[in-house]
Design a protein around this motif. Structure first.
Motif, PDB file in Angstrom:
ATOM      1  N   GLU A 371       0.842  -1.207   0.000  1.00 18.82           N
ATOM      2  CA  GLU A 371       0.000   0.000   0.000  1.00 18.82           C
ATOM      3  C   GLU A 371       0.874   1.253   0.000  1.00 18.82           C
ATOM      4  O   GLU A 371       0.574   2.226  -0.698  1.00 18.82           O
ATOM      5  CB  GLU A 371      -0.915   0.009   1.227  1.00 18.82           C
ATOM      6  CG  GLU A 371      -2.210  -0.740   0.994  1.00 18.82           C
ATOM      7  CD  GLU A 371      -3.080  -0.811   2.237  1.00 18.82           C
ATOM      8  OE1 GLU A 371      -4.265  -1.125   2.094  1.00 18.82           O
ATOM      9  OE2 GLU A 371      -2.571  -0.561   3.356  1.00 18.82           O
ATOM     10  N   ASN A 372       1.954   1.197   0.765  1.00 18.85           N
ATOM     11  CA  ASN A 372       2.869   2.344   0.813  1.00 18.85           C
ATOM     12  C   ASN A 372       3.465   2.636  -0.562  1.00 18.85           C
ATOM     13  O   ASN A 372       3.616   3.790  -0.951  1.00 18.85           O
ATOM     14  CB  ASN A 372       3.994   2.105   1.824  1.00 18.85           C
ATOM     15  CG  ASN A 372       3.539   2.412   3.242  1.00 18.85           C
ATOM     16  OD1 ASN A 372       2.430   2.917   3.440  1.00 18.85           O
ATOM     17  ND2 ASN A 372       4.372   2.100   4.215  1.00 18.85           N
ATOM     18  N   VAL A 373       3.811   1.560  -1.283  1.00 22.95           N
ATOM     19  CA  VAL A 373       4.366   1.760  -2.637  1.00 22.95           C
ATOM     20  C   VAL A 373       3.303   2.448  -3.503  1.00 22.95           C
ATOM     21  O   VAL A 373       3.600   3.405  -4.223  1.00 22.95           O
ATOM     22  CB  VAL A 373       4.830   0.415  -3.258  1.00 22.95           C
ATOM     23  CG1 VAL A 373       5.357   0.640  -4.679  1.00 22.95           C
ATOM     24  CG2 VAL A 373       5.908  -0.219  -2.387  1.00 22.95           C
ATOM     25  N   HIS A 375       0.916   4.333  -2.508  1.00 22.45           N
ATOM     26  CA  HIS A 375       0.691   5.719  -2.076  1.00 22.45           C
ATOM     27  C   HIS A 375       1.865   6.653  -2.315  1.00 22.45           C
ATOM     28  O   HIS A 375       1.687   7.811  -2.643  1.00 22.45           O
ATOM     29  CB  HIS A 375       0.355   5.764  -0.577  1.00 22.45           C
ATOM     30  CG  HIS A 375      -0.988   5.180  -0.268  1.00 22.45           C
ATOM     31  ND1 HIS A 375      -1.276   4.501   0.899  1.00 22.45           N
ATOM     32  CD2 HIS A 375      -2.142   5.162  -0.988  1.00 22.45           C
ATOM     33  CE1 HIS A 375      -2.518   4.101   0.879  1.00 22.45           C
ATOM     34  NE2 HIS A 375      -3.086   4.488  -0.252  1.00 22.45           N
ATOM     35  N   TYR A 376       3.086   6.151  -2.108  1.00 22.34           N
ATOM     36  CA  TYR A 376       4.220   7.088  -2.038  1.00 22.34           C
ATOM     37  C   TYR A 376       5.314   6.913  -3.094  1.00 22.34           C
ATOM     38  O   TYR A 376       6.134   7.805  -3.269  1.00 22.34           O
ATOM     39  CB  TYR A 376       4.884   7.022  -0.646  1.00 22.34           C
ATOM     40  CG  TYR A 376       3.916   7.076   0.494  1.00 22.34           C
ATOM     41  CD1 TYR A 376       3.163   8.235   0.717  1.00 22.34           C
ATOM     42  CD2 TYR A 376       3.733   5.981   1.339  1.00 22.34           C
ATOM     43  CE1 TYR A 376       2.257   8.283   1.768  1.00 22.34           C
ATOM     44  CE2 TYR A 376       2.845   6.041   2.383  1.00 22.34           C
ATOM     45  CZ  TYR A 376       2.091   7.181   2.598  1.00 22.34           C
ATOM     46  OH  TYR A 376       1.204   7.229   3.624  1.00 22.34           O
ATOM     47  N   ALA A 377       5.386   5.730  -3.769  1.00 19.17           N
ATOM     48  CA  ALA A 377       6.556   5.470  -4.617  1.00 19.17           C
ATOM     49  C   ALA A 377       6.444   6.080  -6.028  1.00 19.17           C
ATOM     50  O   ALA A 377       7.456   6.281  -6.690  1.00 19.17           O
ATOM     51  CB  ALA A 377       6.797   3.960  -4.720  1.00 19.17           C
ATOM     52  N   ALA A 400      11.686  -4.434  -1.876  1.00 14.19           N
ATOM     53  CA  ALA A 400      12.196  -3.181  -2.466  1.00 14.19           C
ATOM     54  C   ALA A 400      11.270  -2.675  -3.561  1.00 14.19           C
ATOM     55  O   ALA A 400      10.547  -3.446  -4.184  1.00 14.19           O
ATOM     56  CB  ALA A 400      13.593  -3.429  -3.026  1.00 14.19           C
ATOM     57  N   ASP A 401      11.270  -1.340  -3.739  1.00 13.68           N
ATOM     58  CA  ASP A 401      10.535  -0.786  -4.887  1.00 13.68           C
ATOM     59  C   ASP A 401      11.493   0.098  -5.677  1.00 13.68           C
ATOM     60  O   ASP A 401      12.556   0.471  -5.182  1.00 13.68           O
ATOM     61  CB  ASP A 401       9.293  -0.012  -4.430  1.00 13.68           C
ATOM     62  CG  ASP A 401       9.637   1.238  -3.651  1.00 13.68           C
ATOM     63  OD1 ASP A 401      10.253   2.167  -4.221  1.00 13.68           O
ATOM     64  OD2 ASP A 401       9.293   1.307  -2.432  1.00 13.68           O
ATOM     65  N   THR A 402      11.101   0.402  -6.871  1.00 14.45           N
ATOM     66  CA  THR A 402      11.991   1.197  -7.729  1.00 14.45           C
ATOM     67  C   THR A 402      11.468   2.630  -7.848  1.00 14.45           C
ATOM     68  O   THR A 402      11.724   3.313  -8.835  1.00 14.45           O
ATOM     69  CB  THR A 402      12.083   0.563  -9.131  1.00 14.45           C
ATOM     70  OG1 THR A 402      10.735   0.460  -9.640  1.00 14.45           O
ATOM     71  CG2 THR A 402      12.715  -0.800  -9.098  1.00 14.45           C
ATOM     72  N   THR A 433      -2.759   6.357   7.863  1.00 14.97           N
ATOM     73  CA  THR A 433      -2.944   6.694   9.288  1.00 14.97           C
ATOM     74  C   THR A 433      -1.629   7.108   9.937  1.00 14.97           C
ATOM     75  O   THR A 433      -1.610   7.599  11.050  1.00 14.97           O
ATOM     76  CB  THR A 433      -3.485   5.489  10.073  1.00 14.97           C
ATOM     77  OG1 THR A 433      -2.540   4.405   9.935  1.00 14.97           O
ATOM     78  CG2 THR A 433      -4.841   5.059   9.560  1.00 14.97           C
ATOM     79  N   GLY A 434      -0.495   6.863   9.258  1.00 17.80           N
ATOM     80  CA  GLY A 434       0.821   7.150   9.858  1.00 17.80           C
ATOM     81  C   GLY A 434       1.254   6.024  10.782  1.00 17.80           C
ATOM     82  O   GLY A 434       2.279   6.112  11.450  1.00 17.80           O
ATOM     83  N   LEU A 435       0.450   4.952  10.816  1.00 15.60           N
ATOM     84  CA  LEU A 435       0.765   3.829  11.712  1.00 15.60           C
ATOM     85  C   LEU A 435       1.238   2.600  10.944  1.00 15.60           C
ATOM     86  O   LEU A 435       1.663   1.617  11.539  1.00 15.60           O
ATOM     87  CB  LEU A 435      -0.475   3.451  12.535  1.00 15.60           C
ATOM     88  CG  LEU A 435      -0.959   4.507  13.528  1.00 15.60           C
ATOM     89  CD1 LEU A 435      -2.262   4.049  14.170  1.00 15.60           C
ATOM     90  CD2 LEU A 435       0.087   4.766  14.595  1.00 15.60           C
ATOM     91  N   GLY A 436       1.166   2.670   9.594  1.00 12.94           N
ATOM     92  CA  GLY A 436       1.478   1.504   8.751  1.00 12.94           C
ATOM     93  C   GLY A 436       2.816   0.858   9.083  1.00 12.94           C
ATOM     94  O   GLY A 436       2.883  -0.332   9.402  1.00 12.94           O
ATOM     95  N   LEU A 437       3.914   1.638   9.036  1.00  9.83           N
ATOM     96  CA  LEU A 437       5.241   1.048   9.257  1.00  9.83           C
ATOM     97  C   LEU A 437       5.469   0.683  10.722  1.00  9.83           C
ATOM     98  O   LEU A 437       6.228  -0.239  11.009  1.00  9.83           O
ATOM     99  CB  LEU A 437       6.329   1.997   8.746  1.00  9.83           C
ATOM    100  CG  LEU A 437       6.420   2.070   7.204  1.00  9.83           C
ATOM    101  CD1 LEU A 437       7.504   3.039   6.766  1.00  9.83           C
ATOM    102  CD2 LEU A 437       6.661   0.692   6.593  1.00  9.83           C
ATOM    103  N   ALA A 438       4.782   1.393  11.641  1.00  8.60           N
ATOM    104  CA  ALA A 438       4.879   1.022  13.065  1.00  8.60           C
ATOM    105  C   ALA A 438       4.295  -0.378  13.241  1.00  8.60           C
ATOM    106  O   ALA A 438       4.863  -1.224  13.949  1.00  8.60           O
ATOM    107  CB  ALA A 438       4.138   2.018  13.940  1.00  8.60           C
TER     108      ALA A 438
END
Ligand code: ADP
Length: 471
Positions: A371-373, A375-377, A400-402, A433-438
């Motif tokens: 999901e982070n990829v 949203h942010y990659a 890993a992502d590119t 939520t800012g909690l994903g990686l936590a």
């Protein structure tokens, strides 16, 4: 007034030493007296022998004794007694003085039995104290006597040298005891000062140096334990403070996270209630409010998952999990979002790779990372998942992502913190939520694994983590 340990010790030892000294002195005095009395008796014996021999050759004892008296010491009393105890002559008494029978005098009785005898007593005839010495010689007892009070006592007085020697030893002993008690007392005094200082919280460690003896060792050990205790207390205090701050921060963060969606929802609803909106606009507002409630739900879901992960309960049970299947499920579930961004997922994790884990948590890990990829990659990036090694109990993986990665390395260290976002506005808009990686980090830690993050050399973000192998 309190008697110090040193004083008590000194006094006790002094009493013992004084008793011992007096005992030795009395004993020596007694021995000396016996020895000197014997020496005197030997002299009197010699005098008695001479007198006896003269007596054999003279028929008039009185005349003999008169001339003999000139030779004998002036205080010497000579008495001639017959075998029945009758006094025949006494150089101290005028002839004819009536005298009782001497047969029962101790020295005469001894002389009758053993040939000689002695006694120290007050004379019945002139009330002076005498040392009497009697010896049988032919038909007589010859008795010699010296006043015991003057010359004899003087003579019997032991050599004072020894007494001085004993006294000097006594004084030296006291000095030594004083010194030893001082040393002994020093440890105790230091210990007392230390305990008082602890009581009043004024311990100065520089002052607590103990003498090099067993008591000092005990003192040093006590101080060491005390210091250890203080260090631990401080550590606990710091730990408490840290937890308190963390809690405060977390509460603040949670309030902050809640405020944004709640304020929006309130705004939309207020507008709908207070203004006459056309149905189309009203529906739009309701949809926006609804999306915010979804975000709130997500936030609550993530927060409660984190709380569960922190509890040491058996909430998540472990079993052998095929990791490739879990990765596949996450990719399939997220396919619409991944495809919309043109993101391609490849994984070389073998089908038979088994980790000992909780399937739901492992799914959450991969779903969050994917999901982070999304949203942010950025668009058209690749996700590469690899199994890249193993050690005794753990398998090593890379996700890993590119994509764009995170340019400022300082963010990387804080990425796993709750509510940490690289760009507040942008990421908030994406709905995270800012909690994903936590959650990812706590899930890995729950499996006793570790996770790190870095920028990939070729661009994009790379997570390296370990999971326990299932055998
Ligand atoms: P959220 O739950 O809001 O997505 P995360 O804890 O998952 O928050 O992520 C924290 C921050 O890390 C995000 O705000 C984002 O800026 C950054 N981040 C996470 N994954 C990536 C990625 N693959 N590429 C670039 N930045 C990322």
């Amino acid at each position: 007034m309190k008697i110090s340990y040193k004083q008590r010790l000194t006094v006790s030892f002094c009493i013992i030493l004084a008793g011992f000294t007096v005992g030795v002195a009395v004993f020596v005095q007694y021995r000396e007296k016996i020895y000197k009395t014997e020496a005197l008796e030997e002299k009197l014996d010699a005098c008695a022998d001479i007198t006896g021999r003269y007596l054999d050759r003279h028929d008039r004892p009185a005349a003999l004794f008169d001339s003999l008296s000139q030779l004998l010491p002036p205080d010497m009393r000579v008495t001639l007694i017959d075998l029945q105890g009758q006094v025949l002559y006494d150089n101290r008494l005028t002839p004819g003085t009536p005298l009782e029978n001497h047969a029962h005098r101790p020295e005469i009785l001894q002389a009758a039995q053993r040939g000689k005898g002695s006694d120290i007593r007050v004379s019945a005839s002139n009330s002076r104290k005498y040392l009497y010495y009697a010896k049988q010689s032919g038909h007589y007892y010859i008795r010699m006597a010296l006043p015991y009070d003057i010359q004899v006592r003087h003579f019997l007085k032991p050599g004072n040298g020894f007494l001085y020697y004993i006294l000097a030893l006594f004084a030296a002993g006291i000095l030594f005891i004083h010194y030893v008690a001082g040393r002994f007392g020093k440890s105790i005094r230091k210990l007392r000062d230390f305990s008082m200082a602890v009581g009043s919280n004024t311990v100065n460690i520089a002052d607590t140096h103990f003498p090099d003896d067993e008591l000092g060792e005990i003192g040093a050990k006590i101080v060491q334990n005390y210091l250890q205790l203080r260090t631990n207390e401080k550590k606990i205090e710091l730990e408490k403070e840290k937890t308190r701050k963390l809690k405060q921060e977390l509460t603040g963060n949670v309030a902050h996270e809640l405020r944004t969606p709640v304020t929006s929802i309130r705004g939309y609803l207020e507008t709908i209630l207070e203004q006459q909106l056309d149905p189309e606009k009203e529906r739009q507002f309701l949809q926006k409010a609804y999306r915010q409630t979804l975000m709130l739900s997500e936030l609550i879901r993530d927060m409660s998952l984190l709380t569960k992960l922190e509890e040491p309960s058996g909430m998540f049970h472990l079993q052998p999990v095929e990791l490739a299947a879990v990765i596949n499920k996450a990719a399939v579930d997220l396919a619409p979002a991944l495809n919309a961004q043109g993101i391609e997922v490849t994984s070389d994790v073998p089908q038979d790779t088994l980790v000992r884990g909780n399937e739901n948590l492992l799914y959450t890990v991969f779903r969050n990372l994917m999901e982070n990829v999304v949203h942010y990659a950025g668009k058209n990036v690749k996700i590469v998942i690899a199994q890249c090694g193993e050690d005794d109990d753990f398998l090593h993986f890379s996700f890993a992502d590119t994509g764009v990665g995170i340019a400022d390395e300082r963010h990387l260290q804080r990425l796993f913190e709750r509510f940490y976002r690289v760009t507040e506005g942008r990421t908030r808009d994406t709905g995270g939520t800012g909690l994903g990686l936590a959650i990812v980090q706590h899930s890995i830690a729950f499996h006793k694994g570790t996770i790190t993050v870095r920028n990939r050399p070729g661009g994009g973000l790379q997570f390296l983590f370990t999971l326990p192998v299932s055998r």
